[in-house]
Each structure stands twice: as structure tokens, then as C-alpha cells.
Design an enzyme around this catalytic site. Structure first.
Site, mmCIF file in Angstrom:
data_model
loop_
_atom_site.group_PDB
_atom_site.id
_atom_site.type_symbol
_atom_site.label_atom_id
_atom_site.label_comp_id
_atom_site.label_asym_id
_atom_site.label_seq_id
_atom_site.Cartn_x
_atom_site.Cartn_y
_atom_site.Cartn_z
ATOM 1 N N ASP A 20 0.820 -1.211 0.000
ATOM 2 C CA ASP A 20 0.000 0.000 0.000
ATOM 3 C C ASP A 20 0.857 1.266 0.000
ATOM 4 O O ASP A 20 1.976 1.270 0.526
ATOM 5 C CB ASP A 20 -0.920 -0.021 1.238
ATOM 6 C CG ASP A 20 -2.023 1.016 1.134
ATOM 7 O OD1 ASP A 20 -2.360 1.423 0.010
ATOM 8 O OD2 ASP A 20 -2.549 1.418 2.194
ATOM 9 N N ASN A 22 1.130 3.487 -2.909
ATOM 10 C CA ASN A 22 1.629 3.934 -4.218
ATOM 11 C C ASN A 22 1.159 5.355 -4.552
ATOM 12 O O ASN A 22 1.925 6.170 -5.079
ATOM 13 C CB ASN A 22 1.117 3.009 -5.332
ATOM 14 C CG ASN A 22 1.603 1.588 -5.185
ATOM 15 O OD1 ASN A 22 2.425 1.298 -4.326
ATOM 16 N ND2 ASN A 22 1.088 0.690 -6.008
ATOM 17 N N GLY A 23 -0.106 5.623 -4.273
ATOM 18 C CA GLY A 23 -0.689 6.927 -4.617
ATOM 19 C C GLY A 23 -0.014 8.043 -3.827
ATOM 20 O O GLY A 23 0.338 9.094 -4.389
ATOM 21 N N ARG A 33 -0.882 9.421 -9.795
ATOM 22 C CA ARG A 33 -0.913 8.174 -9.021
ATOM 23 C C ARG A 33 -0.370 6.990 -9.821
ATOM 24 O O ARG A 33 0.237 6.069 -9.253
ATOM 25 C CB ARG A 33 -2.352 7.870 -8.574
ATOM 26 C CG ARG A 33 -2.902 8.853 -7.546
ATOM 27 C CD ARG A 33 -4.370 8.535 -7.216
ATOM 28 N NE ARG A 33 -4.529 7.174 -6.736
ATOM 29 C CZ ARG A 33 -4.346 6.797 -5.464
ATOM 30 N NH1 ARG A 33 -4.032 7.688 -4.553
ATOM 31 N NH2 ARG A 33 -4.493 5.529 -5.105
ATOM 32 N N HIS A 37 2.055 3.460 -9.030
ATOM 33 C CA HIS A 37 1.807 2.041 -9.332
ATOM 34 C C HIS A 37 2.970 1.467 -10.138
ATOM 35 O O HIS A 37 3.417 0.343 -9.900
ATOM 36 C CB HIS A 37 0.484 1.877 -10.075
ATOM 37 C CG HIS A 37 -0.705 2.340 -9.282
ATOM 38 N ND1 HIS A 37 -0.863 2.012 -7.955
ATOM 39 C CD2 HIS A 37 -1.763 3.116 -9.608
ATOM 40 C CE1 HIS A 37 -1.983 2.576 -7.510
ATOM 41 N NE2 HIS A 37 -2.548 3.243 -8.488
ATOM 42 N N THR A 66 -11.101 -6.697 -4.009
ATOM 43 C CA THR A 66 -12.474 -6.670 -4.545
ATOM 44 C C THR A 66 -13.095 -5.285 -4.356
ATOM 45 O O THR A 66 -14.075 -4.957 -5.010
ATOM 46 C CB THR A 66 -13.363 -7.733 -3.849
ATOM 47 O OG1 THR A 66 -13.141 -7.678 -2.435
ATOM 48 C CG2 THR A 66 -13.039 -9.133 -4.325
ATOM 49 N N ASN A 68 -11.235 -2.464 -4.737
ATOM 50 C CA ASN A 68 -10.513 -1.491 -5.571
ATOM 51 C C ASN A 68 -11.270 -1.129 -6.858
ATOM 52 O O ASN A 68 -10.940 -0.140 -7.513
ATOM 53 C CB ASN A 68 -9.094 -1.963 -5.895
ATOM 54 C CG ASN A 68 -8.136 -1.911 -4.717
ATOM 55 O OD1 ASN A 68 -7.244 -2.734 -4.573
ATOM 56 N ND2 ASN A 68 -8.294 -0.905 -3.846
ATOM 57 N N TRP A 69 -12.324 -1.889 -7.200
ATOM 58 C CA TRP A 69 -13.154 -1.511 -8.360
ATOM 59 C C TRP A 69 -13.867 -0.190 -8.119
ATOM 60 O O TRP A 69 -14.367 0.427 -9.058
ATOM 61 C CB TRP A 69 -14.201 -2.594 -8.647
ATOM 62 C CG TRP A 69 -13.625 -3.931 -8.998
ATOM 63 C CD1 TRP A 69 -13.588 -5.032 -8.188
ATOM 64 C CD2 TRP A 69 -13.016 -4.331 -10.237
ATOM 65 N NE1 TRP A 69 -13.002 -6.085 -8.840
ATOM 66 C CE2 TRP A 69 -12.635 -5.687 -10.105
ATOM 67 C CE3 TRP A 69 -12.748 -3.674 -11.442
ATOM 68 C CZ2 TRP A 69 -12.005 -6.394 -11.125
ATOM 69 C CZ3 TRP A 69 -12.128 -4.387 -12.463
ATOM 70 C CH2 TRP A 69 -11.756 -5.725 -12.301
#
Ligand code: IPE
Ligand code: IPE
Ligand code: MG
Length: 238
Positions: A20, A22-23, A33, A37, A66, A68-69
């Protein structure tokens, strides 16, 4: 030298990692962002090398949840692309190092067909590798995994008295995977965010402020040293 202080006989069998931050890493640099990634790839491969050096047999990384959509469609698309690209570009390297690549998660309609195909190819090509099992949790949710296991049991017509922990475990995505001994979460958040809920019942948790793109094998070694200083009781007494 980084291995200093690690007992080679007490290395965790299975390490899980919530990659966790990355952003935030990108924002700190005034970058989009997506650059965060991209930068996560180097972290991942350095840590895989470190895990191999330590002789960690199972390494599981949370790549896409699930939940992150819910992110904006451009970011979801980018994350799908990053995963696709890593699997296609870097599979050869993992294979050469004897890494067996597997995936945990829902193979639902939202996952592009091409990505599913690449996952299947990665799985087949590396199936016989013995150095380490790298599980990529993709479109993975701990609750979804338990729901899917229960669905499987119900579909088999299981009688209520036959429902027990062993039955549920045998219907998880990867029933032969040992529970993680150590779970690391980067980026200073103190939560699990739906990672391996069933499996981490007795995992040692290590939280670090390091943002995922800055995480390197030395940070893994540090977490393993922390793990080795813990006293695991599993509800019993010493
Ligand atoms: C981790 O970094 C990558 C995924 C969750 C897919 P984030 O994208 O969550 O970065 P932050 O937490 O917003 O910094
Ligand atoms: C967890 O990170 C999921 C992955 C690393 C793939 P998130 O960034 O999605 O979690 P929250 O939203 O901070 O709980
Ligand atoms: Mg995050």
C-alpha cells in the site's frame, strides 16, 4: 550483512504483504498516481529476491482488492494494465529463479479475458518450480473468499454437522497454502483491508510507514527480525 540478526532456522514459512501507498508516494513527488503504481514493480521484485535469499517458501502479495473496483475507471484500468504487464514482461525472470506463480481471487466478468489468460499461462509455466510460491492476490477479498468457500460447500449439498474448519479450509482458493506467519502492511495504515481474513487468524502483523514503492528487501528483513522477536502462543501457554 542485512541478514545479520535473522535466525535462518526461524524464518517465516509464509509471508503476506499488503502493498500500500503507491498513490501517496506519487503525490509526494507531484506525480500522477499511476507513476506510483509503476514504481511499485521495482519494490515487488526486490522483495521477491529478498524472500528467496531468506528461503521464505510462500510469499503472497495483495495486488488488487475486490473493493478497488470503486476507484475511478481510469485508475482501475491502469491497475489492470500494470498487472497484465508485469505478468507478461517478468514471468521469464520469475521462472528462471524457480518461482511458482499462483493467483488468489475471483475470476469474475470484470477481469479482462486477456489477463485471465496470462494468469493461466503463468500458472502452467511455473507449476513445477520449487524455490518459492508467489501468490498474487488479484480481485481478492477475504470475505469473498469465505463466501465462495461456503457456496462450494452448499453446492456439494453438505450436511450442517459436516461444516467445520477443515471443510471450509478445503474450499478456500488455495487450500494447500499454509497460513501466513507474518503479514506486513506498508504506508502507515493500521488495517487489514480484507486481506486473507480466514488465514491470518494467528499471523504476526507488522506495520511500517514505508510507502510501497520505497519498500526493499532490507525492509522485509527488518520485518522478519521483528517477527522473530515475537512470542507466538496460538492461544496456549508457553
Ligand atoms: C496500493 O497503493 C495499490 C493498490 C491498492 C492497488 P494505493 O493506490 O492504495 O496508494 P494510496 O494508499 O492511495 O497511497
Ligand atoms: C489494500 O489497499 C489493497 C491492496 C493493497 C491491493 P487499499 O489502499 O485498497 O486499502 P484501504 O482503502 O486503504 O483500506
Ligand atoms: Mg491504499
Amino acid at each position: 550483512m542485512e541478514l545479520d540478526g535473522i535466525d535462518p532456522l526461524q524464518v517465516p514459512v509464509h509471508v503476506g504483504c499488503v502493498m500500500d501507498g503507491n498513490g501517496r508516494w506519487a503525490r509526494k513527488r507531484g506525480l500522477p498516481r499511476s507513476e506510483g503504481h509503476d514504481a511499485g514493480e521495482e519494490a515487488l521484485f526486490d522483495v521477491v529476491e529478498g524472500a528467496l535469499e531468506l528461503g521464505i517458501g510462500w510469499f503472497t502479495v495483495y495486488a488488487f482488492s475486490t473493493e478497488n473496483w470503486k476507484r475511478p475507471p481510469e485508475e482501475v484500468r491502469y491497475l489492470l494494465g500494470v498487472n497484465q504487464s508485469i505478468i507478461t514482461r517478468r514471468l521469464g525472470e520469475l521462472h528462471e529463479r524457480g518461482v511458482r506463480v499462483r493467483f488468489a481471487g475471483r475470476r469474475d466478468w470484470r477481469v479482462p479475458k486477456r489477463l485471465l489468460r496470462s494468469m493461466d499461462e503463468a500458472l502452467e509455466r511455473t507449476e513445477a518450480n520449487k524455490a518459492m510460491t508467489l501468490t498474487i492476490a488479484f480481485n481478492y477479498g477475504g470475505r469473498a473468499e469465505i463466501v465462495d468457500a461456503v457456496r462450494g460447500l452448499v453446492a456439494e449439498g453438505i450436511r450442517p454437522e459436516k461444516v467445520n474448519e477443515k471443510a471450509i479450509r478445503s474450499h478456500l482458493y488455495l487450500p494447500d497454502m499454509p497460513d501466513p506467519d507474518l503479514v506486513i502492511r506498508t504506508s502507515g495504515e493500521f488495517r487489514i483491508s480484507n486481506f486473507l481474513l480466514w488465514e491470518l487468524a494467528y499471523s504476526e502483523l507488522v506495520f511500517t510507514d514505508v510507502l510501497w514503492p520505497d519498500f526493499r528487501r532490507e525492509n522485509l528483513f527488518e520485518a522478519v527480525r521483528e517477527f522473530q522477536s515475537r512470542d507466538r502462543r496460538f492461544g496456549g501457554l508457553e
